[in-house]
Design a protein around this motif. Structure first.
Motif, PDB file in Angstrom:
ATOM      1  N   HIS A  99     -44.505  60.467  51.706  1.00 36.41           N
ATOM      2  CA  HIS A  99     -43.924  59.117  51.678  1.00 36.41           C
ATOM      3  C   HIS A  99     -43.666  58.744  50.214  1.00 36.41           C
ATOM      4  O   HIS A  99     -44.438  57.998  49.592  1.00 36.41           O
ATOM      5  N   MET A 100     -42.581  59.266  49.678  1.00 35.58           N
ATOM      6  CA  MET A 100     -42.369  59.196  48.240  1.00 35.58           C
ATOM      7  C   MET A 100     -42.023  57.789  47.752  1.00 35.58           C
ATOM      8  O   MET A 100     -42.395  57.409  46.641  1.00 35.58           O
ATOM      9  N   GLN A 101     -41.312  57.015  48.553  1.00 31.28           N
ATOM     10  CA  GLN A 101     -41.004  55.653  48.108  1.00 31.28           C
ATOM     11  C   GLN A 101     -42.291  54.844  47.993  1.00 31.28           C
ATOM     12  O   GLN A 101     -42.506  54.126  47.001  1.00 31.28           O
ATOM     13  N   ALA A 102     -43.160  54.952  49.009  1.00 28.25           N
ATOM     14  CA  ALA A 102     -44.443  54.249  48.954  1.00 28.25           C
ATOM     15  C   ALA A 102     -45.286  54.775  47.797  1.00 28.25           C
ATOM     16  O   ALA A 102     -45.999  54.010  47.132  1.00 28.25           O
ATOM     17  N   TYR A 103     -45.205  56.076  47.553  1.00 25.90           N
ATOM     18  CA  TYR A 103     -45.934  56.680  46.430  1.00 25.90           C
ATOM     19  C   TYR A 103     -45.488  56.052  45.105  1.00 25.90           C
ATOM     20  O   TYR A 103     -46.321  55.650  44.278  1.00 25.90           O
ATOM     21  N   ARG A 104     -44.174  55.939  44.924  1.00 27.24           N
ATOM     22  CA  ARG A 104     -43.669  55.393  43.666  1.00 27.24           C
ATOM     23  C   ARG A 104     -44.033  53.910  43.532  1.00 27.24           C
ATOM     24  O   ARG A 104     -44.376  53.438  42.430  1.00 27.24           O
ATOM     25  N   GLN A 105     -43.960  53.162  44.637  1.00 29.95           N
ATOM     26  CA  GLN A 105     -44.327  51.744  44.588  1.00 29.95           C
ATOM     27  C   GLN A 105     -45.795  51.572  44.227  1.00 29.95           C
ATOM     28  O   GLN A 105     -46.162  50.687  43.451  1.00 29.95           O
ATOM     29  N   THR A 106     -46.635  52.421  44.805  1.00 32.56           N
ATOM     30  CA  THR A 106     -48.065  52.328  44.534  1.00 32.56           C
ATOM     31  C   THR A 106     -48.372  52.708  43.089  1.00 32.56           C
ATOM     32  O   THR A 106     -49.208  52.076  42.426  1.00 32.56           O
ATOM     33  N   CYS A 151     -48.298  60.597  48.512  1.00 33.32           N
ATOM     34  CA  CYS A 151     -47.618  61.788  47.988  1.00 33.32           C
ATOM     35  C   CYS A 151     -47.868  62.984  48.901  1.00 33.32           C
ATOM     36  O   CYS A 151     -46.927  63.699  49.270  1.00 33.32           O
TER      37      CYS A 151
END
Length: 306
Positions: free
Chosen positions: A284-291, A280
């Motif tokens: 890297h918001m996509q990785a943030y949401r996946q995590t 966050c």
């Protein structure tokens, strides 16, 4: 067990232009300073000074004035080419390098930089052709071998990439250890892509021996150990990454997933939470949401219905 973003292929490294990443290759450090100005007009000298000061747009303007004063000024084209590289105008950089080569067919730096620009644009075949031209004139140019290896790897020409990295290591043996470590690390990545884990680990070991703070080598070696299902060794290497760089989100994520696989749920939750925070903070918001989704499933596993 699957690991998200297990390892991040290093695109390219720049030295002289911008030493780290993602993209750039080995070019002559401060090439503008190395050009023989031969008492050129004031505009050319101003361009060199702007370049040295990091004022690249002003450098482009000054070199353009020098070219207007003398249309056959090969060094002005060469240096404007490098200035365009710095402001990411790769098409114009290629045009200037091509003109510099037309005026001086032995301008090896122009071939090298044109290859870099082609690589940036995804034209790896052209990049290989330009680096090969450099090597046709100078078989000891480690930069051309290394850059050609990167282009070969991008085309999945693995054996050619390994051979080029080997030549880069041999011809660049005089380099500082941290720079030489990159050559071993990149060769290790090729072996890893071939699933030759032992050779990959051997190269990462050599990179770490040259630079014991080499985060990328530890990270990539962890990935090789993971593929061998050597969880303990993988954890130790991810620990090293986080020790050197506590905000390395990918290492935290992967370490958390290994802890989950080994049944250490509390540590897995701690790592995933820290990874999410880092993703966050780094945008890297996509990785943030996946995590976050992984973390939620771990903290609140679905209940059985029936």
């Amino acid at each position: 067990m699957s690991i998200l973003m297990l390892y991040r292929w290093k695109s390219v490294v720049t030295v002289g232009l911008c030493f780290y990443l993602i993209v750039g290759l080995w070019v002559a450090p401060s090439w503008a300073e190395s050009v023989n100005a031969d008492r050129s007009p004031t505009a050319f000298q101003a361009g060199l000074q702007f370049y040295r000061d990091g004022e690249y747009k002003q450098a482009v303007t000054a070199f353009t004035q020098a070219i207007a004063h003398r249309s056959d000024h090969a060094s002005a084209y060469s240096n404007r080419c490098l200035s365009y590289m710095q402001i990411l105008d790769y098409e114009q950089a290629i045009a200037d390098c091509t003109q510099a080569i037309a005026l001086n067919p032995r301008d090896l730096e122009a071939y090298l930089t044109r290859g870099l620009a082609a690589h940036k644009l995804g034209d790896h075949d052209q990049a290989i052709a330009d680096y090969s031209q450099v090597l046709a004139y100078d078989t000891t140019d480690y930069r051309a071998y290394y850059n050609r290896g990167l282009a070969q790897f991008a085309l999945a020409h693995h054996e050619q990439a390994i051979a080029d990295y080997g030549q880069a290591i041999q011809q660049g043996a005089h380099l500082d250890p941290r720079s030489l470590a990159d050559f071993y690390d990149d060769r290790g990545l090729v072996h890893l892509a071939q699933h030759d884990h032992d050779s990959a680990i051997d190269n990462f070991n050599q990179a770490i021996a040259l630079d014991d703070l080499n985060v990328r080598a530890y990270f990539n070696r962890a990935c090789a150990h993971h593929q061998q299902q050597d969880w303990v060794a993988a954890l130790q290497d991810f620990d090293q990454v986080v020790e050197v760089n506590p905000d390395h989100a990918e290492a935290l994520l992967n370490r958390g997933l290994i802890h989950q696989h080994l049944g250490d749920i509390d540590q897995a939750i701690a790592d995933l939470h820290q990874a999410a925070t880092c993703f966050c903070d780094q945008g890297h918001m996509q990785a943030y949401r996946q995590t976050l989704a992984l973390l939620t499933r771990l903290q609140f596993p679905p209940s059985l219905v029936g």
